[in-house]
Design an enzyme around this catalytic site. Structure first.
Site, mmCIF file in Angstrom:
data_model
loop_
_atom_site.group_PDB
_atom_site.id
_atom_site.type_symbol
_atom_site.label_atom_id
_atom_site.label_comp_id
_atom_site.label_asym_id
_atom_site.label_seq_id
_atom_site.Cartn_x
_atom_site.Cartn_y
_atom_site.Cartn_z
ATOM 1 N N GLY A 1 -11.667 1.206 -7.606
ATOM 2 C CA GLY A 1 -12.330 2.440 -8.011
ATOM 3 C C GLY A 1 -13.039 3.159 -6.888
ATOM 4 O O GLY A 1 -13.419 4.323 -7.044
ATOM 5 N N GLY A 2 -13.231 2.494 -5.760
ATOM 6 C CA GLY A 2 -13.833 3.153 -4.609
ATOM 7 C C GLY A 2 -15.252 2.700 -4.351
ATOM 8 O O GLY A 2 -15.814 1.858 -5.057
ATOM 9 N N TYR B 1 0.864 -1.184 0.000
ATOM 10 C CA TYR B 1 0.000 0.000 0.000
ATOM 11 C C TYR B 1 0.900 1.234 0.000
ATOM 12 O O TYR B 1 1.405 1.672 1.043
ATOM 13 C CB TYR B 1 -0.910 0.023 1.224
ATOM 14 C CG TYR B 1 -2.016 -0.994 1.204
ATOM 15 C CD1 TYR B 1 -2.304 -1.748 0.067
ATOM 16 C CD2 TYR B 1 -2.805 -1.217 2.337
ATOM 17 C CE1 TYR B 1 -3.318 -2.674 0.061
ATOM 18 C CE2 TYR B 1 -3.831 -2.143 2.328
ATOM 19 C CZ TYR B 1 -4.087 -2.878 1.188
ATOM 20 O OH TYR B 1 -5.100 -3.799 1.177
ATOM 21 N N LEU C 1 -17.405 -2.382 0.402
ATOM 22 C CA LEU C 1 -18.088 -1.170 -0.036
ATOM 23 C C LEU C 1 -17.971 -0.974 -1.543
ATOM 24 O O LEU C 1 -18.906 -0.524 -2.200
ATOM 25 C CB LEU C 1 -17.523 0.058 0.685
ATOM 26 C CG LEU C 1 -17.877 0.205 2.163
ATOM 27 C CD1 LEU C 1 -17.181 1.427 2.748
ATOM 28 C CD2 LEU C 1 -19.378 0.315 2.355
ATOM 29 N N PHE D 1 -13.108 -4.950 -0.236
ATOM 30 C CA PHE D 1 -14.004 -4.321 -1.216
ATOM 31 C C PHE D 1 -15.478 -4.553 -0.885
ATOM 32 O O PHE D 1 -16.316 -4.648 -1.783
ATOM 33 C CB PHE D 1 -13.697 -4.801 -2.641
ATOM 34 C CG PHE D 1 -12.336 -4.427 -3.143
ATOM 35 C CD1 PHE D 1 -11.801 -3.167 -2.880
ATOM 36 C CD2 PHE D 1 -11.570 -5.322 -3.862
ATOM 37 C CE1 PHE D 1 -10.543 -2.816 -3.348
ATOM 38 C CE2 PHE D 1 -10.309 -4.979 -4.338
ATOM 39 C CZ PHE D 1 -9.800 -3.723 -4.070
#
Length: 298
Positions: free
Chosen positions: A230-231, A61, A223, A221
């Protein structure tokens, strides 16, 4: 839904080996995306203030483009931001990290790290976090079609555990046969896989098997779903929106609540780079869905 005074304890707890953690944790991938270091530090401290005692990170990260300045030196890694924000660490804080990726400079492809590279990644995590022992190390594999053994890689981490550099071991991005193979080598306390309300793939069976074996299942992921890096989703299905409206919650909170409802061994690690979103994510641990709502969402 109201977020005041709701802490991570609302989600309940689970035991990773000999460490008990609250089921609502924090994922650190997104704190490296924003150039404001102070903001990242505020996010991390806010999470811990709200009772989060399980932080997920990884050796890979890294902030995109350039460095972040933390303290008196440059920092490009989530692990360094965690150290800057939280060291000296609370006694109850569990930091889980991931190792396993390497890159072939000739092809540019992601490949499995060699045992020597895994040792170097563990040592790098120890140095950047400022710790003598890593609480939990997940072996992140490069999953290929067909049977691909993880025995050599997991065995290398098991050796580091025997040396005292790692407390507990887990797996990431794996199948059931990988879990079987790893458990024959050393204890596995967690499996961390891609899993969301609208992106379950073939993970339901593995989730249930982890529960039967007393292994934590940790979706990433949750959410973002199929949006992945991509969020978080902004286009939610009708069922998610309806349940959110009924509870006065956000769709993102419903997604997290649904995740936690999949079993007492399921841990959530939502990530954000926004201090305001931390409290909203943590508050989702208090959202109780009815059996009918779960059927609708499922």
């Amino acid at each position: 839904m109201p977020t005041e005074e709701i802490t991570a304890s609302a989600a309940g707890s689970w035991t990773l080996g000999d460490r008990t953690v609250r089921r609502m944790g924090f994922g650190s991938m997104r704190i490296t995306a924003h150039p404001d270091t102070d903001r990242a530090i505020r996010v991390l401290r806010r999470a811990v203030d709200l009772g989060v005692d399980h932080i997920d990170t990884a050796a890979f990260y890294v902030s995109p483009g350039g460095t972040l300045n933390v303290g008196t030196g440059p920092a490009r890694y989530a692990t360094e931001l965690i150290r800057a924000a939280l060291a000296p660490y609370p006694d109850d804080l569990v930091i889980a990290t991931k190792v396993g990726f390497a890159y072939d400079p000739e092809t540019g492809l992601t490949i499995a790290a060699s045992p020597a590279q895994l040792r170097a990644q563990v040592q790098e995590n120890l140095r950047r976090l400022g710790r003598d022992q890593l609480d939990l190390v997940n072996l992140r594999i490069v999953k290929r079609p067909g049977r691909d053994s993880i025995a050599e890689s997991f065995g290398a981490l098991a050796e580091l555990r025997r040396e005292g550099l790692i407390r507990h071991l887990g797996l990431s991005n794996v199948r059931l046969d990988h879990l079987d193979e790893a458990q024959a080598i050393a204890p596995v306390v967690s499996v961390q896989n891609n899993y969301a309300i609208d992106n379950r793939g073939d993970q339901d069976a593995l989730l249930r098997e982890c529960g039967a074996r007393g292994v934590a299942f940790v979706p990433f992921f949750a959410l973002a779903g199929a949006n992945r890096e991509g969020g978080a989703h902004t286009d939610h299905g009708a069922a998610v929106r309806a349940v959110a409206a009924a509870h006065g919650a956000t769709p993102q909170q419903v997604r997290l609540a649904w995740t936690l409802h999949q079993g007492p061994h399921v841990l959530a690690i939502p990530g954000t780079g926004d201090p305001d979103h931390v409290a909203q994510n943590v508050a989702a641990g208090a959202l109780r869905l009815t059996a009918e709502e779960l059927r609708t969402l499922g």
